[in-house]
Design an enzyme around this catalytic site. Sequence first.
Site, mmCIF file in Angstrom:
data_model
loop_
_atom_site.group_PDB
_atom_site.id
_atom_site.type_symbol
_atom_site.label_atom_id
_atom_site.label_comp_id
_atom_site.label_asym_id
_atom_site.label_seq_id
_atom_site.Cartn_x
_atom_site.Cartn_y
_atom_site.Cartn_z
ATOM 1 N N SER A 13 4.251 67.477 60.556
ATOM 2 C CA SER A 13 2.874 67.393 60.095
ATOM 3 C C SER A 13 2.634 68.261 58.859
ATOM 4 C CB SER A 13 1.962 67.758 61.263
ATOM 5 O OG SER A 13 0.755 67.104 61.128
ATOM 6 N N HIS A 52 1.067 61.340 67.306
ATOM 7 C CA HIS A 52 1.457 62.401 66.371
ATOM 8 C C HIS A 52 2.006 63.587 67.170
ATOM 9 C CE1 HIS A 52 1.167 64.432 62.545
ATOM 10 N NE2 HIS A 52 0.389 65.387 63.037
HETATM 11 C C1 GCU Z 1 -4.537 66.986 59.862
HETATM 12 C C2 GCU Z 1 -4.294 66.682 58.395
HETATM 13 C C3 GCU Z 1 -2.875 66.163 58.145
HETATM 14 C C4 GCU Z 1 -1.871 67.119 58.777
HETATM 15 C C5 GCU Z 1 -2.201 67.328 60.224
HETATM 16 C C6 GCU Z 1 -1.356 68.374 60.951
HETATM 17 O O1 GCU Z 1 -4.543 65.810 60.595
HETATM 18 O O2 GCU Z 1 -5.270 65.764 57.988
HETATM 19 O O3 GCU Z 1 -2.636 66.041 56.766
HETATM 20 O O4 GCU Z 1 -0.561 66.632 58.591
HETATM 21 O O5 GCU Z 1 -3.518 67.827 60.338
HETATM 22 O O6 GCU Z 1 -0.785 69.246 60.335
HETATM 23 O O7 GCU Z 1 -1.341 68.323 62.177
#
Ligand code: GCU
Length: 423
Positions: free
Chosen positions: A255, A396
């Site tokens: 992420s 995710h």
């Molecule tokens: C949010 C953000 C993403 C990121 C994510 C994370 O959703 O919008 O760009 O990758 O957090 O780090 O969990």
Amino acid sequence: MPAGRILAFLAMSCCAAAQTNYNFDESKVQPYTLPDALTLADGQPVRDAATWNDWRRPEILHLFETYEYGRTPSGPYSVRVEVVSTEPALGGLAIRKQIVMHFSSDPAGPKASLLLYIPAAHRGSTPVFLGLNFNGNHTVAADPGIRLNEVWTRQTRQMPDAGTRGNQAQQWQVEKILGRGYALATIYYGDMEPDFDGGIGYGVRPLFFRAGQTEPAAGDWGAIGAWAWGLSRAVDYLEKDPDIDSKKIALMGHSRLGKAALWAGAQDTRFAIVISNESGEGGASLSRRNYGEDLRHLNTAFPHWFSANYHRYTDHEPLLPMDSHMLLALIAPRPLYVASAEEDRGSDPRGEFLAAVNAGPVYALWGKRGIGTDQMPGLHQPVGDTVAYHIRAGKHDVTAYDWDRYLDFADRQLGRRPSDVVR
Ligand code: GCU
């Protein structure tokens, strides 16, 4: 209210207001043209690895530091390394080392704790997976010996509740990694800079301010740059640890920490393998593809992540002089793995896949094979060679399935055989 708290409060209000009306309709994706990774700024084609290394690579690195992540200062800095403990852990499976990297001579200044698990049974030096963690080293495994580092909530530094030990163990799969003969090194990302707008005051960036400077200038690095910098400082340590084969460091990030891993891997060629787990917008996924998260959300919800210059491209992604396939190409010829999850539509799995595909021609300069198809594979059907990709079912996250693929990939790329694992 102290200034830091006011800023943090503003950050929270800003985040709540951030727009999230992403496009999730493939038929509404606007046509786009990617900048050519293999054409120099003066229009000349890049036909060989030497021209790439000497000319094109520096040009592209410069684009990412100027327009996206900001410039990483080259120094001067000195890091004092303190090996705090070396002990058997995890029921004899590992040797646990804990190392504190002091980034400032001021005892109250920023410092990072590196947790290192080395397979207890090993011959010589071992390859290692390195990654930043979101919630503190103690969350990576239910190991009472892990020092509790101070962890930031959005605006306060707290000693974590010991009850949170091991609560991210699913994402780290420590025993699986050790069982395959790899060490694991990890740092809590907030040690370099806590992740909120205003967190800069508690992190490493001010250590590099010029005399009289109080705020980052337009081209200066953002928090992602600071997190990436911490990964390189971990490599500085690992290069000196005789238990570690520092030519075999696989960097994995999930992420936002996948964005930091890609940027660290792009800048610092000591990372032998780079793995992006669902890094999304501002990471592996193509910004020009208007699907999932966009720069408006990224720059509004997380104004501290990138260089101030990046904010100029909010709502103007097609004007960026580069796109994420070129970030991935900066890893070449080193092995690169990009992974997505089906339900993580915000990260735009197809945009991540297409960036990996479009990094391929750069790998071909060394005769290395990339993804090998421009057809998005089905779930759980990894594709590719030196550049690899998979999409799995689910949300995710980082799962055992992802780790199995990364371990197989590292074995293949580092030429390891089952007999290399000492039992
Ligand atoms: C949010 C953000 C993403 C990121 C994510 C994370 O959703 O919008 O760009 O990758 O957090 O780090 O969990």
